[in-house]
Design a protein around this motif. Structure first.
Motif, PDB file in Angstrom:
ATOM      1  N   ASP A 203       0.810  -1.224   0.000  1.00 55.95           N
ATOM      2  CA  ASP A 203       0.000   0.000   0.000  1.00 55.95           C
ATOM      3  C   ASP A 203       0.844   1.276   0.000  1.00 55.95           C
ATOM      4  O   ASP A 203       0.315   2.370   0.229  1.00 55.95           O
ATOM      5  CB  ASP A 203      -0.925   0.010   1.228  1.00 55.95           C
ATOM      6  N   ASP A 204       2.161   1.122  -0.181  1.00 55.37           N
ATOM      7  CA  ASP A 204       3.082   2.275  -0.203  1.00 55.37           C
ATOM      8  C   ASP A 204       3.070   3.057   1.095  1.00 55.37           C
ATOM      9  O   ASP A 204       3.222   4.285   1.108  1.00 55.37           O
ATOM     10  CB  ASP A 204       2.740   3.208  -1.377  1.00 55.37           C
ATOM     11  N   ARG A 205       2.879   2.338   2.209  1.00 57.42           N
ATOM     12  CA  ARG A 205       2.984   2.960   3.529  1.00 57.42           C
ATOM     13  C   ARG A 205       4.324   2.583   4.160  1.00 57.42           C
ATOM     14  O   ARG A 205       4.862   1.507   3.882  1.00 57.42           O
ATOM     15  CB  ARG A 205       1.844   2.488   4.436  1.00 57.42           C
ATOM     16  N   PRO A 206       4.880   3.447   5.027  1.00 50.73           N
ATOM     17  CA  PRO A 206       6.163   3.122   5.653  1.00 50.73           C
ATOM     18  C   PRO A 206       6.037   1.998   6.669  1.00 50.73           C
ATOM     19  O   PRO A 206       4.961   1.776   7.235  1.00 50.73           O
ATOM     20  CB  PRO A 206       6.566   4.435   6.338  1.00 50.73           C
ATOM     21  N   ILE A 207       7.117   1.265   6.887  1.00 45.77           N
ATOM     22  CA  ILE A 207       7.164   0.238   7.926  1.00 45.77           C
ATOM     23  C   ILE A 207       8.084   0.712   9.044  1.00 45.77           C
ATOM     24  O   ILE A 207       9.093   1.365   8.791  1.00 45.77           O
ATOM     25  CB  ILE A 207       7.648  -1.121   7.367  1.00 45.77           C
TER      26      ILE A 207
END
Length: 337
Positions: A203-207
Motif C-alpha cells: 500500500d506504499d505505507r512506511p514500515i
C-alpha cells in the motif's frame, strides 16, 4: 478415534494445528473466545474452514468462564488438551495488562483444572521465547534459568510454566510446555511483523523498523511449528524415579512429569535481512522508518532445538525466504492484492 481439545482454534496457531490433526484422523473440539484483539472476521473464517470437517466441533467462550469450559470438556471427554488460547502480543501488554492476567493466568488455571479433573493423558501448553527475557547467552536452551521477563505478557507465560509444574507434581499430570520463537505464515495475525510489513509495502505505507534494524529473530514457519507440537503430543513426560535418570540437556523435572521444549528454527535472522527478503518476494522496496528499541523488546532470540529433535526426531527447517513466499502468496490471494 483420538480426541483432542484445543483452546484457541480460531487463532493462528490453533487453526493450523487443528487442521493438521484432522488430516491425521483425530477428532477435535475447539474452544475460542473470538475476542476483538484483531479483526474477528479472520478468526471466523478460520473456524468456518475447520467446521467443514465432520470431525471438528467448536464452542465460542472465554477461558475465564470456567462453568462453560467444564461443561464443554465433560461432554467432549478429551484424551489430550492442547492449550493455545491466550491474550497475545508483547506490545499490547503495555497498554492493557489486565487482559493478560484474566486470560493467561485465570484462563490457564481453568484449563489446568479441567486436565486434572478429567485425568487427560497429556496436557500441552503454549509458552513463548519471551520468557527468556534479559538472558543474553544464545542459543537459548530450556535448562537455563529464565527469571528476567521484560513484559507482563512474558511474565504471565512464565507463571503458566510454574503453575503447570506444580500441577504436574501434585497430580502426576503429564505436562509439556513449548516455547515458540517468532511464528509466521499463512493465516497469520495482523499484528505480526510479516503481515504488517507486507500490507504496508503493497500500500506504499512506511514500515517501522525498531532498534534501527539491529535486531535478530529466530523465525519459525507455522507448518514446522505445528508439526513439532503434533510430535510432542506423543512424547509424554514421565516422572523420573531419580535425578540420575535425566539425560543431560533434558528439561524434564526431577520431581514431576513436566518438561519445557523450544520449538524454533535454530537460525538467527537479522531484521534487515528479513525486510530484504520481503522486498525481493514482492518485487517492491519498502519505505523504511527506523526507530529506537521499543520498551520491553529484546534485541535477539535464537532457539536451541536439540531437545525437540531428541524427543521427536524432528527439527524445523523451512528457510525464511521460502516461508515468506508462502505467506505472500496467501496474502495476495486472500486480499486480492
Amino acid at each position: 478415534m483420538r480426541k483432542v481439545l484445543i483452546t484457541g482454534t480460531a487463532g493462528f496457531i490453533g487453526f493450523h494445528l487443528a487442521r493438521l490433526l484432522l488430516s491425521e484422523g483425530f477428532r477435535v473440539h475447539g474452544y475460542d473466545g473470538m475476542t476483538d484483539y484483531y479483526d474477528v472476521r479472520l478468526k471466523q473464517e478460520r473456524h468456518a474452514l475447520l467446521l467443514q470437517h465432520e470431525a471438528f466441533s467448536a464452542t465460542e467462550g472465554l477461558l475465564e468462564d470456567h462453568a462453560l469450559l467444564d461443561e464443554v470438556s465433560d461432554r467432549f471427554a478429551p484424551d489430550m488438551i492442547v492449550h493455545l488460547a491466550a491474550q497475545a502480543g508483547v506490545r499490547y501488554s503495555l497498554e492493557n495488562p489486565r487482559a493478560y492476567i484474566d486470560s493467561n493466568i485465570v484462563g490457564t488455571f481453568n484449563v489446568m483444572e479441567v486436565a486434572r479433573r478429567l485425568r487427560v493423558r497429556h496436557l500441552l501448553m503454549a509458552s513463548t521465547s519471551s520468557v527468556y527475557g534479559a538472558n543474553d547467552e544464545m542459543p537459548f536452551t530450556e535448562t537455563e534459568k529464565a527469571d528476567t521477563q521484560l513484559t507482563i505478557y512474558a511474565a504471565t507465560k512464565k507463571a503458566n510454566e510454574n503453575m503447570a509444574h506444580s500441577y504436574a507434581h501434585l497430580w502426576n499430570l503429564p505436562v509439556t510446555m513449548f516455547r515458540f520463537f517468532t511464528v509466521y505464515g499463512p493465516w497469520g495475525r495482523p499484528d505480526l511483523a510479516l503481515y504488517k510489513f507486507v500490507d504496508a509495502v503493497l500500500d506504499d505505507r512506511p514500515i517501522d523498523i525498531y532498534n534501527n534494524g539491529d535486531m535478530y529473530r529466530d523465525f519459525t514457519y507455522i507448518d514446522d511449528l505445528v508439526r513439532g507440537i503434533r510430535l510432542l503430543m506423543d512424547a509424554i513426560p514421565v516422572r523420573p524415579s531419580s535425578k540420575e535418570e535425566i539425560v543431560a540437556g533434558d528439561s524434564l523435572s526431577p520431581v514431576a512429569p513436566f518438561r519445557v521444549v523450544n520449538i524454533g528454527n535454530s537460525d538467527k535472522v537479522r531484521l534487515l535481512d528479513f525486510v530484504d527478503a520481503i522486498e525481493a518476494c514482492l518485487g517492491k522496496k519498502a519505505i523504511r522508518n527506523y526507530m529506537e528499541m521499543q520498551k520491553g523488546d529484546v534485541p535477539a532470540t535464537w532457539a536451541n532445538a536439540e531437545l525437540l529433535q531428541r524427543l521427536t526426531g524432528y527439527r524445523p527447517q523451512t528457510d525464511v525466504r521460502t516461508g515468506i513466499a508462502h505467506f505472500v502468496r496467501w496474502f495476495r490471494d486472500y486480499y486480492g492484492k
